[in-house]
Every structure is written in C-alpha cells, then in structure tokens.
Design a protein around this motif. Structure first.
Motif, PDB file in Angstrom:
ATOM      1  N   LEU A  60       0.889  52.956  17.697  1.00  0.00           N
ATOM      2  CA  LEU A  60       1.946  53.906  17.997  1.00  0.00           C
ATOM      3  C   LEU A  60       1.936  54.492  19.435  1.00  0.00           C
ATOM      4  O   LEU A  60       0.788  54.928  20.289  1.00  0.00           O
ATOM      5  CB  LEU A  60       1.484  55.202  17.381  1.00  0.00           C
ATOM      6  CG  LEU A  60       1.410  55.030  15.957  1.00  0.00           C
ATOM      7  CD1 LEU A  60       0.587  56.382  15.280  1.00  0.00           C
ATOM      8  CD2 LEU A  60       2.910  54.983  15.236  1.00  0.00           C
ATOM      9  N   THR A  61       2.862  53.933  20.355  1.00  0.00           N
ATOM     10  CA  THR A  61       3.044  54.195  21.762  1.00  0.00           C
ATOM     11  C   THR A  61       3.265  55.673  22.076  1.00  0.00           C
ATOM     12  O   THR A  61       3.779  56.515  21.164  1.00  0.00           O
ATOM     13  CB  THR A  61       4.326  53.383  22.456  1.00  0.00           C
ATOM     14  OG1 THR A  61       5.401  53.802  21.862  1.00  0.00           O
ATOM     15  CG2 THR A  61       3.949  51.788  22.002  1.00  0.00           C
ATOM     16  N   LEU A  62       2.890  55.915  23.348  1.00  0.00           N
ATOM     17  CA  LEU A  62       3.023  57.410  23.705  1.00  0.00           C
ATOM     18  C   LEU A  62       4.298  57.655  24.788  1.00  0.00           C
ATOM     19  O   LEU A  62       4.756  58.635  24.947  1.00  0.00           O
ATOM     20  CB  LEU A  62       1.879  57.917  24.325  1.00  0.00           C
ATOM     21  CG  LEU A  62       0.389  58.118  23.422  1.00  0.00           C
ATOM     22  CD1 LEU A  62      -0.649  58.481  24.660  1.00  0.00           C
ATOM     23  CD2 LEU A  62       0.804  58.956  22.553  1.00  0.00           C
ATOM     24  N   ASP A  63       4.742  56.471  25.272  1.00  0.00           N
ATOM     25  CA  ASP A  63       5.710  56.427  26.242  1.00  0.00           C
ATOM     26  C   ASP A  63       6.565  55.145  26.076  1.00  0.00           C
ATOM     27  O   ASP A  63       7.404  55.013  25.366  1.00  0.00           O
ATOM     28  CB  ASP A  63       5.350  56.726  27.426  1.00  0.00           C
ATOM     29  CG  ASP A  63       4.043  56.174  28.028  1.00  0.00           C
ATOM     30  OD1 ASP A  63       4.045  54.999  28.022  1.00  0.00           O
ATOM     31  OD2 ASP A  63       3.113  56.806  28.618  1.00  0.00           O
ATOM     32  N   LEU A 104      -1.988  54.838  20.775  1.00  0.00           N
ATOM     33  CA  LEU A 104      -2.984  54.659  20.036  1.00  0.00           C
ATOM     34  C   LEU A 104      -2.893  53.548  19.047  1.00  0.00           C
ATOM     35  O   LEU A 104      -1.815  53.250  18.693  1.00  0.00           O
ATOM     36  CB  LEU A 104      -3.082  55.956  19.274  1.00  0.00           C
ATOM     37  CG  LEU A 104      -3.495  57.106  20.242  1.00  0.00           C
ATOM     38  CD1 LEU A 104      -2.346  58.012  20.489  1.00  0.00           C
ATOM     39  CD2 LEU A 104      -4.697  58.228  19.473  1.00  0.00           C
ATOM     40  N   GLN A 105      -4.101  52.957  18.701  1.00  0.00           N
ATOM     41  CA  GLN A 105      -4.143  51.705  17.712  1.00  0.00           C
ATOM     42  C   GLN A 105      -5.044  52.158  16.726  1.00  0.00           C
ATOM     43  O   GLN A 105      -6.057  52.619  16.668  1.00  0.00           O
ATOM     44  CB  GLN A 105      -4.646  50.657  18.499  1.00  0.00           C
ATOM     45  CG  GLN A 105      -4.725  49.479  17.769  1.00  0.00           C
ATOM     46  CD  GLN A 105      -5.004  48.087  18.641  1.00  0.00           C
ATOM     47  OE1 GLN A 105      -4.516  47.810  19.619  1.00  0.00           O
ATOM     48  NE2 GLN A 105      -6.002  47.206  18.161  1.00  0.00           N
ATOM     49  N   VAL A 106      -4.608  51.935  15.353  1.00  0.00           N
ATOM     50  CA  VAL A 106      -5.427  51.944  14.271  1.00  0.00           C
ATOM     51  C   VAL A 106      -5.780  50.652  13.622  1.00  0.00           C
ATOM     52  O   VAL A 106      -4.732  49.692  13.359  1.00  0.00           O
ATOM     53  CB  VAL A 106      -4.507  52.650  13.328  1.00  0.00           C
ATOM     54  CG1 VAL A 106      -5.346  53.041  12.047  1.00  0.00           C
ATOM     55  CG2 VAL A 106      -4.267  54.112  13.810  1.00  0.00           C
ATOM     56  N   ALA A 107      -6.960  50.646  13.405  1.00  0.00           N
ATOM     57  CA  ALA A 107      -7.366  49.129  12.645  1.00  0.00           C
ATOM     58  C   ALA A 107      -7.584  49.348  11.192  1.00  0.00           C
ATOM     59  O   ALA A 107      -8.482  50.291  10.895  1.00  0.00           O
ATOM     60  CB  ALA A 107      -8.768  48.798  13.469  1.00  0.00           C
ATOM     61  N   LEU A 108      -6.684  48.811  10.401  1.00  0.00           N
ATOM     62  CA  LEU A 108      -6.535  49.251   8.978  1.00  0.00           C
ATOM     63  C   LEU A 108      -7.377  47.967   8.307  1.00  0.00           C
ATOM     64  O   LEU A 108      -7.213  46.892   8.593  1.00  0.00           O
ATOM     65  CB  LEU A 108      -5.079  49.122   8.242  1.00  0.00           C
ATOM     66  CG  LEU A 108      -4.306  50.284   8.912  1.00  0.00           C
ATOM     67  CD1 LEU A 108      -3.104  50.116   8.463  1.00  0.00           C
ATOM     68  CD2 LEU A 108      -4.756  51.544   8.467  1.00  0.00           C
TER      69      LEU A 108
END
Length: 290
Positions: A60-63, A104-108
């Motif tokens: 999910l990018t912030l900018d 932010l990065q999420v490892a699923l």
C-alpha cells in the motif's frame, strides 16, 4: 503488535531514508507473517528485486505509485500501482523508483490469502494484481488515506493492523492446506505430510498447487532459498550460508540464486545493500563458484 526501526538517516533535511518492521496482533498471526514500512526521499534512483518467498505480498503506497518494471510472469507488462497484491512466484519482479518512495508492505501466508482476501493463493500464483481489483476501490482508497495521514510509523502499523483484523474470516481458510504448508516449508517429506492430513501423495500435490500456486517441491525450494538469502550479508561467506541451509556446496546455492533471482548472491548483495565490498567476499571472484 510491536515495531522496530531498522534504519533512519538523513544529513540534509531533504534526505529521508527510513525502514521499519513489525508483527501483527495475535489474531492475525496465522495469516500475516510480518509488516514493513519504508520511506525514501532524495536518495539515488534504485532498482530492487522482488524475490521469490514463501509469502504473498501486499503493498500500500503512501504517495507515489509503485513502479513495477517487470513481473514474475513475463506476459504482464510494466505497470504503476497505488496498491498491489502479488502471489507466490518462482522468478523475481523488478521494482524501480526515481529517488522517492513510501509505503507499507504486508507479508501474507497462503491461508491469509483466503482469510483476508477471500480467494485461494493459487489464483494469484505468479501474478501481480491491482489491490483495488480484489478489495474494491473504496476500501483501498480509505486505508491509504488513513495511513498517509497517520502521525508516525507506530500509528501507521496500528491502523494497518486494525484494518486487517476487520477483514478476518477464519472460515475461509483450509485447515489441511494450512497444516501441509507449514510442514512442507520446514522440509518435511511429502509422503509424511500426506499421511498427516489423510490424503494420497497425488491428491495432496494437486490440492496444494491449486490452493497455493506452487507444488510441494517448489514451496520447499522457495522457503529454503528465502532462509538462505536472508542470512546473507557482506560479512558472511557465501559457502558458510550454503552449508548452513543444506545446499550441497557454494555452487549449488549460486545455481539456485541464478534460477530464482536471476543473479548471483554477490550481485544481489551489491544491489540490495549498495555495498560494493560484497563482491569481494571470496578470495578469487568466479561467478560459477560465487
């Protein structure tokens, strides 16, 4: 949930280089392996390899959008994403930025794909997809807005954790596949795992691939590669890493790197750490034995 600031530096006010990592809250731990956050501004343009790993990836990018120069599946063209979800894969993605990026990065885990996204990880095998196509434009826009307006990294990680907790649907997970995955990535033989879940070897292999996008042998291979590459550093000999992770010798690990990362361990170290001395780890440099 906790977070840890790994690095943050900047001499001039216009230079920002931050990286944080965190763990999910207890309810999410069967589905989320880890969180990471990053913010860079005023740094040199970079090229980063998204390597095969035993986790799916949500970014999910912030900018600025995430720029994917090439995907694991060569049939996918280059793209720009405000939010991306990537399935398990056997070849690297190539990500670039011009000196500015934040997200932010999420490892699923594969079971997290079902429980949080509502579909088997096998449907995303080898693919990168726009997160809005799976989660909806509104949901993605809302979480990105909350993350962008959060005051600091602990607040962003807390917002992300809360959002994912609201999405959990444990009934979507497949317990047999979850068990099989956890055992396979620890290098337990397929025959033993099949006995544990009460299936034949063939049925396990078929179901495993459909649910995760990899067959058991590929999953074990990627998991071992991931453990090995995470233990690499400019200060540790490649032969030592190969021996510690069950490769026959240094050449074996190099061949795996070429197959799964498209480069040698030394080349990856030089790019990942921007540390040229990584190429001088061996007394005599020879890519066939590097």
């Amino acid at each position: 949930m906790y977070y840890e600031l790994i690095s943050a530096e900047g001499g001039e006010p216009v230079v920002v280089d931050e990286y944080v990592r965190g763990r999910p809250s207890q309810a999410l731990r069967p589905y989320v392996v880890s969180y990471s956050g990053y913010r860079q501004r005023g740094v040199p343009p970079m090229r980063h390899l998204g390597l095969p790993s035993p986790s799916l990836t949500m970014i999910l990018t912030l900018d600025d959008p995430l720029v994917v120069e090439s995907h694991p599946d060569p049939r996918q063209g280059a793209g720009r994403y405000d939010a991306l979800i990537g399935g398990l894969h056997l070849t690297p993605a190539v990500i670039t930025h011009d000196g500015r990026q934040a997200g932010l990065q999420v490892a699923l885990s594969p079971s997290g794909c079902r429980a949080l996204l509502g579909l088997p990880a096998g449907e995303l095998g080898g693919l990168d997809v726009d997160a809005a196509a799976l989660l909806g434009d509104r949901a993605v826009a809302e979480i990105r807005e909350r993350l962008a307006h959060a005051a600091d990294w602990p607040s962003r990680l807390a917002q992300l954790d809360t959002w994912l907790n609201k999405r959990i649907n444990p009934d979507k997970a497949r317990p047999e596949i979850t068990h099989a995955w956890e055992r396979i990535v620890r290098n337990v033989p397929v025959g033993r795992v099949a006995e544990e879940v009460g299936w034949s070897n063939r049925h396990l292999t078929t179901r495993f691939r459909a649910e995760t996008g990899l067959n058991p042998k590929e999953a074990a291979r990627v998991a071992r590669f991931d453990r090995a590459r995470r233990s690499l550093s400019p200060h540790r000999r490649i032969a030592e890493v190969a021996a510690a992770h069950g490769y026959a010798d240094q050449s074996h690990l190099v061949r795996e790197f070429r197959a799964l990362a498209g480069c040698t361990p030394s080349e990856w170290l030089a790019d990942e750490f921007a540390f040229v001395q990584a190429l001088q780890l061996q007394p005599a440099h020879d890519d066939s034995h590097d």
